[in-house]
Design an enzyme around this catalytic site. Sequence first.
Site, short mmCIF file in Angstrom:
data_model
loop_
_atom_site.label_atom_id
_atom_site.label_comp_id
_atom_site.label_asym_id
_atom_site.label_seq_id
_atom_site.Cartn_x
_atom_site.Cartn_y
_atom_site.Cartn_z
N LYS A 1 1.05 -1.20 -0.10
CA LYS A 1 0.13 0.00 -0.02
C LYS A 1 0.86 1.15 0.05
CE LYS A 1 -2.22 -0.63 3.78
NZ LYS A 1 -1.71 -2.20 4.50
N ARG B 1 -9.69 0.32 9.33
CA ARG B 1 -9.04 -1.07 9.77
C ARG B 1 -10.33 -1.87 10.46
NH1 ARG B 1 -3.41 0.15 9.38
NH2 ARG B 1 -2.35 -1.26 10.60
N ARG C 1 11.82 -5.33 5.77
CA ARG C 1 11.30 -4.02 5.21
C ARG C 1 12.00 -3.11 5.98
NH1 ARG C 1 5.25 -2.02 5.04
NH2 ARG C 1 5.54 -2.32 7.35
N ARG D 1 11.10 -0.73 11.33
CA ARG D 1 10.02 -0.26 12.07
C ARG D 1 9.94 -1.02 13.29
NH1 ARG D 1 4.59 0.80 8.91
NH2 ARG D 1 3.86 -0.41 10.47
N ARG E 1 0.19 -8.64 13.95
CA ARG E 1 -0.43 -7.62 13.14
C ARG E 1 -1.21 -8.47 11.91
NH1 ARG E 1 4.40 -4.44 11.14
NH2 ARG E 1 2.65 -3.17 9.73
#
Length: 212
Positions: free
Chosen positions: A15, A88, A125, A158, A169
Site C-alpha cells: 500500500k 481497519r 522491510r 520499524r 499484526r
Amino acid sequence: MSNHLILLGAPGSGKGTQSKLLIENHGYHHVSTGDLLRSEVAAQTPLGQEVDAVMKSGGLVSDETVFALLKKGLDLSAGYYIFDGFPRTLGQAQTLEKQILDGHAHKALYFAIDTKLLLKRLIARRVCENCKSIYHLDHKPPKKAGVCDECGGQVAQRKDDQEDVVAQRIAVYEKEMGVLLDFYRAQNTLLEFDATAPVEELYQEIKTSLEM
Ligand code: AMP
C-alpha cells in the site's frame, strides 16, 4: 483522477509503495494513520504515550483515537486523498463514509496477497524515517546501508516489523479484513489487485482500473 482512494491490504502488501507512486505522479494528498500515530509516539505527546504499547504489541488503536487524529487537517475539497491503513474496522469504514467522504466519489483498492508471504516481506522491510521511502533488504536495499537514496535520511526497521509483532499484526488483519471487503463489495466500489505483481506492473494496473 476523480476519486478519493481507500487502500486496503495486509501490512506489507504494498500500500505504501503504491501510494508513493500515485502521490508523486498524480498529486494525491496522502493520509496514513500508521504514520500519524508513529509521529505522536515519536513526539511523546499524551496521545502517543497512550497508543505506544498497543502499537508495539501489533494490536489496533481505538476507533475514536484514530478518527480524531485523522480528522485533523483533512480537507476533501482541497484535492483527492489516499487513505492508507484506514479503515481497519467496520466501525471506521462506516465513520469514514458518513463523516468524511459524505458523498464524495471514492474507490477501495484491495491488495490481495497470501499472508504466508508477508512475514518474510515485513521482517526485511526498512523505511526512511524522514521521507518514508520503503526498502527491502533482499531486493531493494538502499545503495548505502542505513541511508535513504532519496533524501539521505536514516533508514531503519520499524519496531513493529520485528517477527513476533508482525505475526500479531497479520492475525489482527485477517480477523478484520473480510468484513471490510464485504462492505466495499456491497457498495460496488471495490477494485481488487494481485499484490504479488511487480511494483511497476501493479501500478499500471491500478492506473488502468482508475482510467488515469
Ligand atoms: P500501519 O503503519 O498502517 O501498518 O500501522 C501501524 C500500527 O498503527 C498498527 O499495527 C496499529 O497498531 C496502528 N494503526 C494504524 N492505523 C490504524 C487504524 N486505522 N486503526 C487502528 N489502529 C491503527
